[in-house]
Design a protein around this motif. Structure first.
Motif, PDB file in Angstrom:
ATOM      1  N   ASP A 180       0.857  -1.189   0.000  1.00 41.05           N
ATOM      2  CA  ASP A 180       0.000   0.000   0.000  1.00 41.05           C
ATOM      3  C   ASP A 180       0.890   1.236   0.000  1.00 41.05           C
ATOM      4  N   VAL A 181       0.786   2.056  -1.035  1.00 36.58           N
ATOM      5  CA  VAL A 181       1.632   3.241  -1.158  1.00 36.58           C
ATOM      6  C   VAL A 181       1.449   4.169   0.033  1.00 36.58           C
ATOM      7  N   ARG A 182       0.219   4.334   0.497  1.00 34.78           N
ATOM      8  CA  ARG A 182      -0.044   5.256   1.609  1.00 34.78           C
ATOM      9  C   ARG A 182       0.606   4.786   2.891  1.00 34.78           C
ATOM     10  N   VAL A 183       0.541   3.482   3.157  1.00 33.09           N
ATOM     11  CA  VAL A 183       1.183   2.936   4.357  1.00 33.09           C
ATOM     12  C   VAL A 183       2.690   3.122   4.265  1.00 33.09           C
ATOM     13  N   THR A 184       3.257   2.806   3.101  1.00 27.79           N
ATOM     14  CA  THR A 184       4.698   2.950   2.911  1.00 27.79           C
ATOM     15  C   THR A 184       5.151   4.377   3.183  1.00 27.79           C
ATOM     16  N   CYS A 185       4.490   5.344   2.565  1.00 32.85           N
ATOM     17  CA  CYS A 185       4.895   6.741   2.715  1.00 32.85           C
ATOM     18  C   CYS A 185       4.717   7.225   4.153  1.00 32.85           C
ATOM     19  N   ALA A 186       3.625   6.835   4.791  1.00 32.63           N
ATOM     20  CA  ALA A 186       3.383   7.259   6.174  1.00 32.63           C
ATOM     21  C   ALA A 186       4.458   6.696   7.102  1.00 32.63           C
ATOM     22  N   ALA A 187       4.790   5.421   6.932  1.00 33.05           N
ATOM     23  CA  ALA A 187       5.792   4.790   7.783  1.00 33.05           C
ATOM     24  C   ALA A 187       7.173   5.412   7.563  1.00 33.05           C
ATOM     25  N   VAL A 188       7.543   5.616   6.312  1.00 31.99           N
ATOM     26  CA  VAL A 188       8.862   6.179   6.005  1.00 31.99           C
ATOM     27  C   VAL A 188       8.973   7.600   6.552  1.00 31.99           C
ATOM     28  N   ARG A 189       7.951   8.417   6.347  1.00 32.94           N
ATOM     29  CA  ARG A 189       8.008   9.798   6.846  1.00 32.94           C
ATOM     30  C   ARG A 189       8.120   9.835   8.367  1.00 32.94           C
ATOM     31  N   ARG A 190       7.372   8.967   9.024  1.00 29.60           N
ATOM     32  CA  ARG A 190       7.410   8.945  10.489  1.00 29.60           C
ATOM     33  C   ARG A 190       8.788   8.501  10.974  1.00 29.60           C
ATOM     34  N   PHE A 191       9.325   7.472  10.350  1.00 29.66           N
ATOM     35  CA  PHE A 191      10.643   6.973  10.754  1.00 29.66           C
ATOM     36  C   PHE A 191      11.726   8.008  10.463  1.00 29.66           C
ATOM     37  N   ALA A 192      11.618   8.662   9.303  1.00 28.76           N
ATOM     38  CA  ALA A 192      12.625   9.650   8.892  1.00 28.76           C
ATOM     39  C   ALA A 192      12.674  10.840   9.842  1.00 28.76           C
ATOM     40  N   SER A 193      11.543  11.184  10.440  1.00 32.05           N
ATOM     41  CA  SER A 193      11.478  12.382  11.284  1.00 32.05           C
ATOM     42  C   SER A 193      12.190  12.215  12.618  1.00 32.05           C
ATOM     43  N   THR A 194      12.499  10.974  13.014  1.00 32.93           N
ATOM     44  CA  THR A 194      13.060  10.747  14.342  1.00 32.93           C
ATOM     45  C   THR A 194      14.387   9.995  14.327  1.00 32.93           C
ATOM     46  N   THR A 195      14.939   9.703  13.136  1.00 35.10           N
ATOM     47  CA  THR A 195      16.203   8.958  13.051  1.00 35.10           C
ATOM     48  C   THR A 195      17.106   9.581  11.996  1.00 35.10           C
ATOM     49  N   ASP A 196      18.370   9.127  11.996  1.00 38.18           N
ATOM     50  CA  ASP A 196      19.303   9.597  10.966  1.00 38.18           C
ATOM     51  C   ASP A 196      19.819   8.452  10.112  1.00 38.18           C
ATOM     52  N   TYR A 197      19.093   7.325  10.113  1.00 38.35           N
ATOM     53  CA  TYR A 197      19.512   6.199   9.288  1.00 38.35           C
ATOM     54  C   TYR A 197      19.239   6.495   7.810  1.00 38.35           C
ATOM     55  N   PRO A 198      20.164   6.126   6.902  1.00 35.76           N
ATOM     56  CA  PRO A 198      19.831   6.187   5.477  1.00 35.76           C
ATOM     57  C   PRO A 198      18.636   5.279   5.194  1.00 35.76           C
ATOM     58  N   LEU A 199      17.801   5.680   4.252  1.00 35.21           N
ATOM     59  CA  LEU A 199      16.570   4.948   3.973  1.00 35.21           C
ATOM     60  C   LEU A 199      16.569   4.400   2.550  1.00 35.21           C
ATOM     61  N   HIS A 200      16.200   3.125   2.461  1.00 26.60           N
ATOM     62  CA  HIS A 200      15.995   2.475   1.165  1.00 26.60           C
ATOM     63  C   HIS A 200      14.501   2.513   0.872  1.00 26.60           C
ATOM     64  N   LEU A 201      14.133   3.039  -0.296  1.00 32.02           N
ATOM     65  CA  LEU A 201      12.728   3.233  -0.634  1.00 32.02           C
ATOM     66  C   LEU A 201      12.236   2.201  -1.636  1.00 32.02           C
ATOM     67  N   GLY A 202      10.983   1.812  -1.465  1.00 35.83           N
ATOM     68  CA  GLY A 202      10.342   0.921  -2.421  1.00 35.83           C
ATOM     69  C   GLY A 202       8.944   0.572  -1.955  1.00 35.83           C
ATOM     70  N   VAL A 203       8.110   0.189  -2.895  1.00 38.76           N
ATOM     71  CA  VAL A 203       6.774  -0.323  -2.597  1.00 38.76           C
ATOM     72  C   VAL A 203       6.831  -1.821  -2.864  1.00 38.76           C
ATOM     73  N   THR A 204       6.690  -2.630  -1.815  1.00 44.04           N
ATOM     74  CA  THR A 204       6.857  -4.067  -1.984  1.00 44.04           C
ATOM     75  C   THR A 204       5.659  -4.682  -2.690  1.00 44.04           C
ATOM     76  N   GLU A 205       5.903  -5.767  -3.406  1.00 43.43           N
ATOM     77  CA  GLU A 205       4.833  -6.469  -4.115  1.00 43.43           C
ATOM     78  C   GLU A 205       3.982  -5.488  -4.926  1.00 43.43           C
ATOM     79  N   ALA A 206       4.678  -4.584  -5.634  1.00 41.98           N
ATOM     80  CA  ALA A 206       3.974  -3.507  -6.340  1.00 41.98           C
ATOM     81  C   ALA A 206       3.136  -4.017  -7.502  1.00 41.98           C
TER      82      ALA A 206
END
Length: 363
Positions: free
Chosen positions: A184-210
């Motif tokens: 689900d694109v919306r779930v992916t984006c929401a989770a990534v944005r939330r995680f990005a706002s509180t950490t400094d880890y590099p992020l790998h992006l993708g929509v699984t089982e697209a």
């Protein structure tokens, strides 16, 4: 502005905000087929892949992995799922990074052993959380607390990834990149944005089982593209139900569209209309194949924008901003070649393509 992250290397490829966003995919061949993997990796490298991942499930296959790593022109990431011992085998086999799935390797003793091997061999870790591996009880608990299914899954992805990262940090591992994926694109984006706002880890992006070529490309473009435009993301993968070589052009096009890769040249083409005087799709493919071949041969193409248009109206007229262009005319019998808005001439189809090809590599 890119989100600031910690930086490190996966093999010889930099990961993090000080480095370009890179493209990844995954081989489709069992690790025991050494020659098959090497052939596929070479094809993917030529297509523009920067980092390759392969499934690694048995530590006894480490000698096969070692041969692949030795021959690979790009860093190899071993994808680990259920067996922690296979992570140790992958590191022994020379993998530049291992992918660990939160919740599937939760034994702290095993994680410490993996962490020691990671540190001793200067190997990076990718924490890959996806909706398929998040426990249903964790999602249900959030829903019982009032969250809808969308927020519950996004929250569970974030917490699952953070827990695994905390466990690795406790063991001294710092070279960690993180992926949070859902179909689900919306779930992916929401989770990534939330995680990005509180950490400094590099992020790998993708929509699984697209999904298929069309649907998967659209979902990936929306999900990955929207995050990249927010400055989030350090590596990407477009997941398609298709050969992995077909993922790479889509990924590169996303980076180019977001201004993170320079196409050199960017190929523009009109959609066609009643004025179209040529088999436009065929001509576009011919031009793209020509450019692709030249780039594989390391020929420098000095033009930033190349246009392929269906008629003289859209040719040197609407596409005058292009450095070089070609347009169909007279029922496809004639090609008009234009450069910097000036028509060079009208030629037969064969002569026109020859002149276009010559001009393509001259300034």
């Amino acid at each position: 502005m890119r989100r600031k992250t910690r930086n490190f290397y996966v093999g010889n490829v930099g990961v993090g905000s000080d480095h370009p966003v890179t493209v990844q995919t995954m081989t489709t061949i069992p690790v025991t087929d050494v020659e098959g993997n090497i052939r596929e990796i070479n094809r993917l490298y030529e297509a523009g892949c920067d980092i390759i991942r392969l499934a690694f499930d048995r530590s006894e296959d480490a000698p096969c992995l070692a041969k692949i790593v030795k021959s690979s022109p790009i860093p190899v990431v071993a994808d680990i799922q259920f067996d922690g011992a296979s992570a140790l085998g992958a590191i022994a086999g020379g993998a530049s990074a291992v992918r660990l799935n939160p919740g599937l390797i939760s034994d702290m003793k095993m994680l410490r052993e993996i962490s020691h091997a990671v540190l001793d061999n200067n190997v990076a870790v990718r924490v890959g959380a996806n909706s398929g591996s998040i426990g249903t009880l964790e999602v249900r608990r959030r829903m019982d607390d009032g969250a809808d299914s969308f927020e519950a899954m996004a929250g569970a992805l974030v917490d699952g990834a953070k827990t695994q990262c905390d466990m690795l940090e406790e063991c001294g591992v710092r070279n960690i990149k993180v992926a949070l994926k859902s179909s689900d694109v919306r779930v992916t984006c929401a989770a990534v944005r939330r995680f990005a706002s509180t950490t400094d880890y590099p992020l790998h992006l993708g929509v699984t089982e697209a999904g298929t070529r069309l649907r998967g490309s659209v979902k990936s473009s929306v999900g990955i593209g929207s995050l990249l435009m927010d400055g989030i993301g350090d590596t990407i993968r477009v997941s398609l139900t298709a050969p992995p070589a077909e993922e790479i052009p889509v990924a590169l096009a996303i980076l180019e569209s977001c201004g993170l890769r320079e196409a050199m040249p960017e190929v523009i083409s009109c959609p066609g209309c009643g004025r179209t005087e040529i088999e436009l799709e065929k001509l576009v493919s011919e031009v793209e194949n020509l450019i692709g071949r030249l780039k594989r041969e390391k020929v420098v193409i000095p033009h930033r924008k190349v246009a392929v248009m269906g008629c003289p109206v859209n040719g040197p007229g609407e596409a005058r901003s292009a450095d070089l262009g070609v347009a169909g005319s007279r029922g496809g019998e004639t090609l008009i070649v234009f450069k910097h808005g000036k028509v060079l001439g009208a030629y037969s189809a064969e002569e026109g393509m020859n002149i276009f090809a010559r001009e393509l590599v001259t300034g």
